[in-house]
Each structure stands twice: as C-alpha cells, then as structure tokens.
Enzyme design. Structure first.
Site, mmCIF file in Angstrom:
data_model
loop_
_atom_site.group_PDB
_atom_site.id
_atom_site.type_symbol
_atom_site.label_atom_id
_atom_site.label_comp_id
_atom_site.label_asym_id
_atom_site.label_seq_id
_atom_site.Cartn_x
_atom_site.Cartn_y
_atom_site.Cartn_z
ATOM 1 N N HIS A 17 46.283 -59.301 6.862
ATOM 2 C CA HIS A 17 46.842 -58.757 5.618
ATOM 3 C C HIS A 17 46.442 -59.640 4.433
ATOM 4 O O HIS A 17 46.089 -59.140 3.366
ATOM 5 C CB HIS A 17 48.379 -58.709 5.677
ATOM 6 C CG HIS A 17 48.933 -57.793 6.726
ATOM 7 N ND1 HIS A 17 49.868 -58.203 7.649
ATOM 8 C CD2 HIS A 17 48.699 -56.481 6.991
ATOM 9 C CE1 HIS A 17 50.191 -57.187 8.439
ATOM 10 N NE2 HIS A 17 49.492 -56.133 8.067
ATOM 11 N N LYS A 41 58.434 -47.073 13.518
ATOM 12 C CA LYS A 41 58.566 -48.475 13.931
ATOM 13 C C LYS A 41 59.986 -49.016 13.775
ATOM 14 O O LYS A 41 60.708 -48.592 12.880
ATOM 15 C CB LYS A 41 57.618 -49.352 13.101
ATOM 16 C CG LYS A 41 56.164 -49.091 13.410
ATOM 17 C CD LYS A 41 55.249 -49.978 12.620
ATOM 18 C CE LYS A 41 53.810 -49.589 12.883
ATOM 19 N NZ LYS A 41 52.887 -50.266 11.957
ATOM 20 N N ARG A 90 40.459 -51.277 9.920
ATOM 21 C CA ARG A 90 40.038 -52.246 10.921
ATOM 22 C C ARG A 90 38.947 -51.714 11.835
ATOM 23 O O ARG A 90 37.981 -52.378 12.120
ATOM 24 C CB ARG A 90 41.235 -52.678 11.777
ATOM 25 C CG ARG A 90 42.252 -53.504 11.001
ATOM 26 C CD ARG A 90 43.493 -53.689 11.800
ATOM 27 N NE ARG A 90 44.046 -52.396 12.190
ATOM 28 C CZ ARG A 90 45.009 -52.218 13.052
ATOM 29 N NH1 ARG A 90 45.535 -53.245 13.651
ATOM 30 N NH2 ARG A 90 45.463 -51.004 13.321
ATOM 31 N N SER A 128 50.333 -56.744 13.644
ATOM 32 C CA SER A 128 51.608 -57.470 13.672
ATOM 33 C C SER A 128 52.225 -57.413 15.070
ATOM 34 O O SER A 128 52.804 -58.395 15.539
ATOM 35 C CB SER A 128 52.574 -56.868 12.644
ATOM 36 O OG SER A 128 52.040 -57.017 11.351
HETATM 37 N N1 COA Z 1 44.718 -57.072 9.291
HETATM 38 C C1 COA Z 1 45.557 -57.179 10.334
HETATM 39 N N2 COA Z 1 46.391 -56.209 10.723
HETATM 40 C C2 COA Z 1 46.374 -55.075 10.013
HETATM 41 C C3 COA Z 1 45.532 -54.888 8.916
HETATM 42 C C4 COA Z 1 44.684 -55.955 8.570
HETATM 43 N N3 COA Z 1 43.840 -55.876 7.542
HETATM 44 N N4 COA Z 1 45.732 -53.661 8.416
HETATM 45 C C5 COA Z 1 46.669 -53.105 9.177
HETATM 46 N N5 COA Z 1 47.054 -53.957 10.131
HETATM 47 C C6 COA Z 1 48.035 -53.713 11.187
HETATM 48 C C7 COA Z 1 49.454 -53.695 10.689
HETATM 49 O O1 COA Z 1 50.044 -54.980 10.775
HETATM 50 C C8 COA Z 1 50.086 -52.719 11.631
HETATM 51 O O2 COA Z 1 50.455 -53.422 12.810
HETATM 52 P P1 COA Z 1 51.688 -52.884 13.711
HETATM 53 O O3 COA Z 1 51.371 -51.445 14.060
HETATM 54 O O4 COA Z 1 51.654 -53.769 14.876
HETATM 55 O O5 COA Z 1 52.919 -53.005 12.848
HETATM 56 C C9 COA Z 1 48.971 -51.751 12.008
HETATM 57 O O6 COA Z 1 47.778 -52.427 11.691
HETATM 58 C C10 COA Z 1 49.034 -50.449 11.265
HETATM 59 O O7 COA Z 1 49.019 -50.713 9.871
HETATM 60 P P2 COA Z 1 49.358 -49.549 8.848
HETATM 61 O O8 COA Z 1 48.662 -48.303 9.277
HETATM 62 O O9 COA Z 1 49.106 -50.068 7.491
HETATM 63 O O10 COA Z 1 50.897 -49.269 9.130
HETATM 64 P P3 COA Z 1 52.157 -49.950 8.523
HETATM 65 O O11 COA Z 1 53.311 -49.643 9.401
HETATM 66 O O12 COA Z 1 51.923 -51.401 8.248
HETATM 67 O O13 COA Z 1 52.344 -49.206 7.102
HETATM 68 C C11 COA Z 1 53.309 -47.419 5.744
HETATM 69 C C12 COA Z 1 52.569 -47.804 7.054
HETATM 70 C C13 COA Z 1 54.624 -48.189 5.644
HETATM 71 C C14 COA Z 1 52.424 -47.749 4.562
HETATM 72 C C15 COA Z 1 53.568 -45.885 5.804
HETATM 73 O O14 COA Z 1 54.331 -45.580 6.960
HETATM 74 C C16 COA Z 1 54.282 -45.385 4.556
HETATM 75 O O15 COA Z 1 53.625 -45.129 3.556
HETATM 76 N N6 COA Z 1 55.627 -45.249 4.613
HETATM 77 C C17 COA Z 1 56.425 -44.814 3.466
HETATM 78 C C18 COA Z 1 56.891 -43.357 3.637
HETATM 79 C C19 COA Z 1 55.785 -42.393 3.243
HETATM 80 O O16 COA Z 1 55.344 -42.327 2.125
HETATM 81 N N7 COA Z 1 55.367 -41.599 4.248
HETATM 82 C C20 COA Z 1 54.300 -40.629 4.068
HETATM 83 C C21 COA Z 1 52.954 -41.315 4.264
HETATM 84 S S1 COA Z 1 51.634 -40.148 4.176
#
Ligand code: COA
Length: 161
Positions: A17, A41, A90, A128
């Site tokens: 991140h 989650k 990724r 994560s």
């Molecule tokens: N380096 C390392 N890890 C990374 C990374 C990077 N550059 N980019 C992503 N990851 C990891 C994250 O840590 C996460 O790990 P985890 O699944 O073990 O927690 C995984 O990859 C997925 O990341 P991401 O797809 O960004 O998911 P997220 O849960 O971190 O974020 C939200 C998702 C919160 C942005 C999304 O659910 C959201 O927008 N929620 C708000 C409600 C909403 O608007 N919903 C409609 C969306 S269309």
C-alpha cells in the site's frame, strides 16, 4: 487542485500500500487515503487503529491525508471534490473485480475516474490477509509491513487474530 482518493480496508496497511501511496502522491496535489468498509470482510483492526497506522507511516509524504468513510466510495469522492480514485493492480487476477468496481463507481459518480498503478514487483503477491496469516503463525513479516508498526501489528494479531 487535483485531488485523488486511495480507498481500501488497510487491515493493516502494508509496504505494498505504501508503495502505491508514495507513487500516487507524486501525481496529485492531494491524496486522501481513506479507510472504507468492504462488505465481504471482517477486519481485525478498528477503523481508528487502521487510520493511526496509516498516519504514522505516511506522515513524511507530502500532500497525503488520512480519513475514513462508512458509505459509498462514489459519494465520498463527490464529497471531497476528487477527480480520481487510485487503485493498485497486483496481477491479472485483480483485473476483473477492479474493472467491475471502476465501472460501477463511474456509473454512480460520472465525475470520477479510476486510475490503476501497477504494484511494484516485490509486492505483487502481498495482501493484508497474508500478513495476518504469517504473523498469526509466528512467521516474519518484516519484509511486508512498515518497521514502525511491525511489533504492534504482530502483538495484536497474536492476541486477537
Ligand atoms: N500491495 C499490497 N496489497 C495490496 C495492494 C498493494 N498495492 N493493493 C491491494 N492489496 C491487497 C489489500 O490489502 C487487500 O488484501 P485483503 O483482501 O487481504 O484485505 C486485497 O489486496 C484487495 O484489495 P482491494 O481490492 O483494494 O480491497 P479492499 O478491501 O482493500 O478495498 C474497498 C475495497 C473498501 C475500496 C471497497 O470495498 C469499497 O469501495 N467499499 C465502499 C463501499 C462501496 O462504495 N461499494 C461499491 C464499490 S463498487
């Protein structure tokens, strides 16, 4: 002023991140890193803890702010006057889900576009959940999480994970 938002669960923030935050901050006047809720989650760390980890590990990066929001990302972008959502990509496996989210967010808020930064090669496999799993089972997470929060993360995961 070009404002971008970098949303995520950040449970907890990893070096992957931070790589994205560092690189994205150079592209915009302001980058708001926002802790949001992913319905699929169940986080280990509270929103406040996740924000505090982000604050401590990004305080040296110019133009970065930390926030949290419990609603829709598209609404948050409108509220902040952001033109861009930044996401890290990724691997090919991320693409379909990210594409779906980017299109949905643009439908909900046509003023905002999603920009993808390629994650640096050393963090391509990182997540994560992987950090939490390694820490829980006594492994070494020094290469994956920022040094200033490593011991706190390990202690908390081994206590409550
Ligand atoms: N380096 C390392 N890890 C990374 C990374 C990077 N550059 N980019 C992503 N990851 C990891 C994250 O840590 C996460 O790990 P985890 O699944 O073990 O927690 C995984 O990859 C997925 O990341 P991401 O797809 O960004 O998911 P997220 O849960 O971190 O974020 C939200 C998702 C919160 C942005 C999304 O659910 C959201 O927008 N929620 C708000 C409600 C909403 O608007 N919903 C409609 C969306 S269309």
């Amino acid at each position: 002023m070009k404002i971008a938002i970098y949303p995520g669960s950040f449970d907890p923030v990893t070096l992957g991140h931070l790589d994205i935050i560092n690189r994205a901050s150079a592209l915009f006047d302001k980058l708001i890193v926002v802790v949001m809720h992913n319905v699929s989650k169940k986080p280990i760390f509270s929103v406040e803890e996740r924000k505090e980890f982000l604050r401590r590990t990004t305080k040296h990066i110019k133009g970065v702010e930390i926030d949290s929001f419990g609603g829709l990302l598209a609404d948050y972008a409108a509220k902040q006057g952001a033109c861009t959502i930044v996401k890290g990509l990724r691997a090919v496996s991320d693409f379909e889900y990210e594409f779906q989210m980017a299109l949905t967010n643009r439908k909900l808020n046509p003023e905002v576009d999603t920009v993808f930064l390629m994650t640096s090669a050393e963090y391509m496999y990182l997540s994560s959940s992987m950090v939490k799993d390694i820490a829980l089972h006594g492994g070494n997470v020094a290469d994956f999480v920022p040094a200033e929060i490593e011991s706190e993360i390990i202690a908390r995961i081994r206590k409550d994970g």
